[in-house]
Design a protein around this motif. Structure first.
Motif, PDB file in Angstrom:
ATOM      1  N   THR A 408     -34.203  62.504  31.880  1.00  0.00           N
ATOM      2  CA  THR A 408     -33.679  61.142  31.962  1.00  0.00           C
ATOM      3  C   THR A 408     -32.287  61.171  32.567  1.00  0.00           C
ATOM      4  OG1 THR A 408     -32.620  61.208  29.806  1.00  0.00           O
ATOM      5  CG2 THR A 408     -34.966  60.604  29.851  1.00  0.00           C
ATOM      6  N   GLN A 409     -31.699  60.003  32.647  1.00  0.00           N
ATOM      7  CA  GLN A 409     -30.331  59.898  33.166  1.00  0.00           C
ATOM      8  C   GLN A 409     -29.390  59.367  32.094  1.00  0.00           C
ATOM      9  OE1 GLN A 409     -29.084  60.905  36.271  1.00  0.00           O
ATOM     10  NE2 GLN A 409     -31.063  61.943  36.252  1.00  0.00           N
ATOM     11  N   GLU A 410     -29.677  59.666  30.827  1.00  0.00           N
ATOM     12  CA  GLU A 410     -28.797  59.209  29.749  1.00  0.00           C
ATOM     13  C   GLU A 410     -27.531  60.066  29.718  1.00  0.00           C
ATOM     14  OE1 GLU A 410     -32.337  57.952  26.692  1.00  0.00           O
ATOM     15  OE2 GLU A 410     -32.288  59.849  27.774  1.00  0.00           O
ATOM     16  N   THR A 411     -26.460  59.474  29.183  1.00  0.00           N
ATOM     17  CA  THR A 411     -25.149  60.149  29.162  1.00  0.00           C
ATOM     18  C   THR A 411     -24.846  60.627  27.752  1.00  0.00           C
ATOM     19  OG1 THR A 411     -24.337  58.788  30.968  1.00  0.00           O
ATOM     20  CG2 THR A 411     -22.685  59.898  29.611  1.00  0.00           C
ATOM     21  N   VAL A 459     -23.607  60.922  21.189  1.00  0.00           N
ATOM     22  CA  VAL A 459     -22.489  61.838  20.945  1.00  0.00           C
ATOM     23  C   VAL A 459     -23.020  63.052  20.193  1.00  0.00           C
ATOM     24  CG1 VAL A 459     -20.248  62.177  19.844  1.00  0.00           C
ATOM     25  CG2 VAL A 459     -20.827  59.947  20.833  1.00  0.00           C
ATOM     26  N   ILE A 460     -22.683  64.243  20.690  1.00  0.00           N
ATOM     27  CA  ILE A 460     -22.978  65.492  19.984  1.00  0.00           C
ATOM     28  C   ILE A 460     -21.638  66.161  19.716  1.00  0.00           C
ATOM     29  CG2 ILE A 460     -24.148  67.723  20.054  1.00  0.00           C
ATOM     30  CD1 ILE A 460     -26.083  66.556  22.084  1.00  0.00           C
ATOM     31  N   LYS A 476     -14.046  57.086  13.672  1.00  0.00           N
ATOM     32  CA  LYS A 476     -13.380  56.299  14.721  1.00  0.00           C
ATOM     33  C   LYS A 476     -14.406  55.746  15.714  1.00  0.00           C
ATOM     34  CE  LYS A 476      -8.897  58.630  14.479  1.00  0.00           C
ATOM     35  NZ  LYS A 476      -8.153  57.411  14.059  1.00  0.00           N
ATOM     36  N   ALA A 477     -15.391  56.582  16.074  1.00  0.00           N
ATOM     37  CA  ALA A 477     -16.426  56.117  16.996  1.00  0.00           C
ATOM     38  C   ALA A 477     -17.242  54.992  16.371  1.00  0.00           C
ATOM     39  CB  ALA A 477     -17.336  57.282  17.381  1.00  0.00           C
ATOM     40  N   LYS A 478     -17.516  55.113  15.078  1.00  0.00           N
ATOM     41  CA  LYS A 478     -18.273  54.077  14.372  1.00  0.00           C
ATOM     42  C   LYS A 478     -17.517  52.767  14.351  1.00  0.00           C
ATOM     43  CE  LYS A 478     -21.804  53.002  11.609  1.00  0.00           C
ATOM     44  NZ  LYS A 478     -23.206  53.012  12.083  1.00  0.00           N
ATOM     45  N   ALA A 479     -16.194  52.846  14.238  1.00  0.00           N
ATOM     46  CA  ALA A 479     -15.385  51.630  14.246  1.00  0.00           C
ATOM     47  C   ALA A 479     -15.418  50.948  15.610  1.00  0.00           C
ATOM     48  CB  ALA A 479     -13.947  51.977  13.865  1.00  0.00           C
ATOM     49  N   MET A 480     -15.535  51.735  16.678  1.00  0.00           N
ATOM     50  CA  MET A 480     -15.595  51.176  18.035  1.00  0.00           C
ATOM     51  C   MET A 480     -16.996  50.666  18.380  1.00  0.00           C
ATOM     52  SD  MET A 480     -13.338  53.822  20.313  1.00  0.00           S
ATOM     53  CE  MET A 480     -12.991  55.264  19.320  1.00  0.00           C
ATOM     54  N   ASN A 481     -18.016  51.339  17.832  1.00  0.00           N
ATOM     55  CA  ASN A 481     -19.397  50.979  18.144  1.00  0.00           C
ATOM     56  C   ASN A 481     -20.259  51.241  16.910  1.00  0.00           C
ATOM     57  OD1 ASN A 481     -21.953  50.554  19.165  1.00  0.00           O
ATOM     58  ND2 ASN A 481     -21.966  52.390  20.473  1.00  0.00           N
ATOM     59  N   SER A 482     -20.612  50.203  16.207  1.00  0.00           N
ATOM     60  CA  SER A 482     -21.354  50.361  14.950  1.00  0.00           C
ATOM     61  C   SER A 482     -22.737  50.953  15.167  1.00  0.00           C
ATOM     62  CB  SER A 482     -21.473  49.006  14.242  1.00  0.00           C
ATOM     63  OG  SER A 482     -22.160  48.073  15.066  1.00  0.00           O
ATOM     64  N   ASP A 483     -23.258  50.905  16.390  1.00  0.00           N
ATOM     65  CA  ASP A 483     -24.593  51.439  16.687  1.00  0.00           C
ATOM     66  C   ASP A 483     -24.547  52.816  17.333  1.00  0.00           C
ATOM     67  OD1 ASP A 483     -25.835  49.115  15.734  1.00  0.00           O
ATOM     68  OD2 ASP A 483     -25.544  48.107  17.661  1.00  0.00           O
ATOM     69  N   PHE A 486     -25.152  59.553  16.865  1.00  0.00           N
ATOM     70  CA  PHE A 486     -24.211  60.654  16.647  1.00  0.00           C
ATOM     71  C   PHE A 486     -24.938  61.824  15.983  1.00  0.00           C
ATOM     72  CE2 PHE A 486     -20.658  63.020  15.066  1.00  0.00           C
ATOM     73  CZ  PHE A 486     -19.523  62.605  15.779  1.00  0.00           C
ATOM     74  N   ILE A 487     -24.903  62.985  16.625  1.00  0.00           N
ATOM     75  CA  ILE A 487     -25.444  64.224  16.044  1.00  0.00           C
ATOM     76  C   ILE A 487     -24.264  65.122  15.698  1.00  0.00           C
ATOM     77  CG2 ILE A 487     -26.833  66.290  16.433  1.00  0.00           C
ATOM     78  CD1 ILE A 487     -28.552  64.693  18.358  1.00  0.00           C
ATOM     79  N   LEU A 488     -24.156  65.486  14.428  1.00  0.00           N
ATOM     80  CA  LEU A 488     -23.088  66.393  13.974  1.00  0.00           C
ATOM     81  C   LEU A 488     -23.637  67.813  13.939  1.00  0.00           C
ATOM     82  CD1 LEU A 488     -20.123  66.436  12.834  1.00  0.00           C
ATOM     83  CD2 LEU A 488     -21.180  66.547  10.570  1.00  0.00           C
ATOM     84  N   VAL A 489     -22.926  68.742  14.581  1.00  0.00           N
ATOM     85  CA  VAL A 489     -23.350  70.143  14.644  1.00  0.00           C
ATOM     86  C   VAL A 489     -22.449  70.959  13.717  1.00  0.00           C
ATOM     87  CG1 VAL A 489     -23.735  72.132  16.144  1.00  0.00           C
ATOM     88  CG2 VAL A 489     -24.058  69.816  17.039  1.00  0.00           C
ATOM     89  N   THR A 490     -23.060  71.750  12.835  1.00  0.00           N
ATOM     90  CA  THR A 490     -22.250  72.502  11.883  1.00  0.00           C
ATOM     91  C   THR A 490     -22.977  73.763  11.439  1.00  0.00           C
ATOM     92  OG1 THR A 490     -21.146  72.425   9.731  1.00  0.00           O
ATOM     93  CG2 THR A 490     -23.190  71.168   9.950  1.00  0.00           C
ATOM     94  N   GLY A 491     -22.202  74.724  11.001  1.00  0.00           N
ATOM     95  CA  GLY A 491     -22.766  75.920  10.377  1.00  0.00           C
ATOM     96  C   GLY A 491     -22.613  75.889   8.873  1.00  0.00           C
ATOM     97  N   TYR A 492     -22.000  74.820   8.350  1.00  0.00           N
ATOM     98  CA  TYR A 492     -21.768  74.668   6.922  1.00  0.00           C
ATOM     99  C   TYR A 492     -22.672  73.593   6.347  1.00  0.00           C
ATOM    100  CZ  TYR A 492     -17.386  77.296   7.390  1.00  0.00           C
ATOM    101  OH  TYR A 492     -16.449  78.256   7.626  1.00  0.00           O
ATOM    102  N   CYS A 493     -22.781  73.605   5.008  1.00  0.00           N
ATOM    103  CA  CYS A 493     -23.454  72.499   4.345  1.00  0.00           C
ATOM    104  C   CYS A 493     -22.466  71.351   4.202  1.00  0.00           C
ATOM    105  CB  CYS A 493     -23.952  72.914   2.964  1.00  0.00           C
ATOM    106  SG  CYS A 493     -22.677  72.948   1.694  1.00  0.00           S
TER     107      CYS A 493
END
Length: 528
Positions: A408-411, A459-460, A476-483, A486-493
């Motif tokens: 696709t051409q998604e950003t 957002v990743i 902060k991103a949620k405050a700018m765009n409620s929709d 967002f994928i959070l990447v982590t090695g921790y619980c």
């Protein structure tokens, strides 16, 4: 009247009667026995269990000083008063120096009862001070052990985090390379081996994270007896066929709230430890019971007065036992007595972490040559905050995550402070047909998202970054765009994070991961 048990070391019956008369006149209810020589003293001292010993300074075959030394060797702590018909100040000083509580002349028997009362009071004060001293030492040792395990846990967690980053790069570039190779390429098998070895390394990292409590608890109602019965066949396969497994499970055991997977790991680790200690032959027993009232009080005192009910699992083996000098080290990470290549030294360390992570305690009792017994105490409390014990979105094996990936051409806004991971992720996303905008930390990402959030589809973001964490950037991103997706990447619980923040995210991706895994997750989030 004050009841006391008195053992007289005295060969003169008249002296015994006089001393008994003084004690009863002084308000004591006396139970007594008499040892007239060395042999009778050793026969009576232990079974009689005297509160105080009144010993003649010198008998034909035994002395009061020898009696004091004998008590010390026999671990008998009762106070000893030496009494004699003759003596001087130097004898009195020497007697007190050797351990006598008091020294009395027979000709000065007046006030004898008061002297005995004083000796008993002094002894009681000494015993109280000794108990306080021992308890202080125990608490200091417990605090030191907890601080040591916490420090090593932080170190292990930090190592695991850095190692996860490296594994993500290795596995990512390897899976990218595999995607570009022809099926009959001679190096495909080599790259697959790299991927398989990386997965094994990832399993070791998970053990480090479990030890450092970076793996989340998934608390559910668990029937402890049922859990043991369910896993006993698997445990039989873990140990040798010549190891007999016995179950002694108390019925009507309270349901506990715990992580069933971690408790299963605990049972397996104990089984492996017992198998190695028994060298493939012996008896391994699992026993469950409710804790006794005195154990409840001790455990509640240990945990700062928290009022809980506990159940106990006792795991006993008939192996070689643990030397006394090693018992304090068996829960240390990477400590092992096994040959090189036959153990990581994490088995019992993970047990310790699992138990304490559940708010419990583990004790060990062992005699070399007579096996070992581990008692695991677990609270039956309910999960106090289910939201806080959140678990990341379930991730399937790569083999189950190979759907057709449409280009696709998604950003995608990619936020990663590690240059190697940022480069890999950019290459990977571009190979899947996505446009990529990258940022090195949360502050840079915030500025980019503020200007371009309307064109950014996903957002990743890494969780741990300098300047601003992934969680802070998400807010902060949620405050700018409620929709925002967002994928959070982590090695921790994420068990220490606020449940609502985690729930508002589209997904959590655990490191390390392959191209197939992240590609499928991206499509899943974008297509929702």
């Amino acid at each position: 009247m004050r009841k006391i048990r008195v053992l007289f070391l005295e060969d003169n019956p008249d002296d015994v009667e006089l001393e008994l008369y003084e004690l009863r006149k002084g308000g004591f209810d006396v139970t007594h026995d008499v040892a007239r020589n060395r042999q009778e003293f050793f026969e009576k001292i232990a079974p009689f269990a005297a509160d105080i010993i009144i010993a003649d300074y010198s008998l034909p075959d035994f002395t009061g000083i020898e009696a004091i030394h004998a008590c010390r060797e026999l671990k008998i702590t009762a106070p000893v008063i030496l009494i004699t018909g003759m003596g001087n100040e130097q004898v009195a000083v020497d007697s007190l120096r050797d351990g006598a509580t008091d020294y009395i002349l027979k000709k000065n028997i007046t006030g004898f009862a008061a002297r005995v009362k004083r000796a008993l009071d002094i002894w009681a004060d000494q015993q109280t001070m000794e108990t306080v001293k021992q308890e202080k030492g125990r608490l200091q040792h417990q605090l030191f052990q907890a601080q040591k395990m916490e420090t090593v846990g932080r170190l292990a967690g930090g190592i695991a985090h850095d190692f996860n980053n490296m594994l993500t790069g290795i596995m990512g570039y390897t899976s990218l390379s595999l995607r570009t190779l022809a099926d009959d390429s001679p190096i495909r098998n080599h790259l697959q081996i790299v991927l398989d070895v990386s997965r094994r390394a990832s399993d070791l990292v998970k053990q480090l994270l479990m030890f450092s409590r970076k793996i989340p608890l998934e608390l559910t109602k668990v029937d402890l007896n049922g859990l043991i019965r369910k896993n006993v066949d698997f445990i039989r396969r873990v140990v040798e066929e010549t190891v007999e497994i016995r179950l002694d499970l108390q019925e009507d055991l309270p349901i506990i709230f715990s992580d069933e997977g971690q408790l299963t790991q605990l049972l397996i680790n104990f089984a492996v430890n017992a198998r190695d200690a028994m060298q493939g032959k012996g008896v391994l027993q699992f026993k469950t019971r409710r804790c006794l009232p005195n154990e409840q009080r001790q455990l509640n005192d240990r945990f700062a007065g928290v009022d809980q009910e506990y159940v106990c699992i006792t795991i006993t083996d008939t192996g070689c036992g643990i030397p006394a000098g090693e018992i304090d080290r068996i829960f240390d990470p990477f400590y092992t007595t096994k040959d090189v290549g036959k153990g990581t030294g994490l088995g019992l360390a993970i047990v310790y972490s699992i138990v304490t992570g559940h708010g419990g305690w583990v004790d060990v009792d062992s005699t070399p040559g007579h096996g070992a017994s581990f008692k695991v105490y677990l609270p039956t409390r309910k999960a106090s905050d289910p939201e806080q014990k959140g678990r990341e979105r379930e991730q399937k094996d790569d083999a189950d995550l190979c759907p057709h990936i449409s280009h696709t051409q998604e950003t995608v806004l990619l936020v990663e402070d590690e240059a190697m991971l940022r480069d890999f992720s950019t290459d990977m996303l571009q190979s899947l047909g996505y446009r990529v905008v990258s940022a090195r930390d949360g502050e840079e990402a915030t500025a980019i998202y503020q200007q371009r959030h309307q064109e950014i589809d996903l957002v990743i973001s890494d969780m741990i970054m300098p300047k601003m964490s992934g969680l802070e950037f998400f807010s902060k991103a949620k405050a700018m765009n409620s929709d925002v997706k967002f994928i959070l990447v982590t090695g921790y619980c994420l068990e220490d994070m606020k449940g609502k923040v985690i729930r508002d995210m589209s997904a959590i991706l655990m490191k390390p991961y392959t191209t197939e895994k992240i590609a499928a997750l991206i499509r899943q989030v974008l297509d929702e």
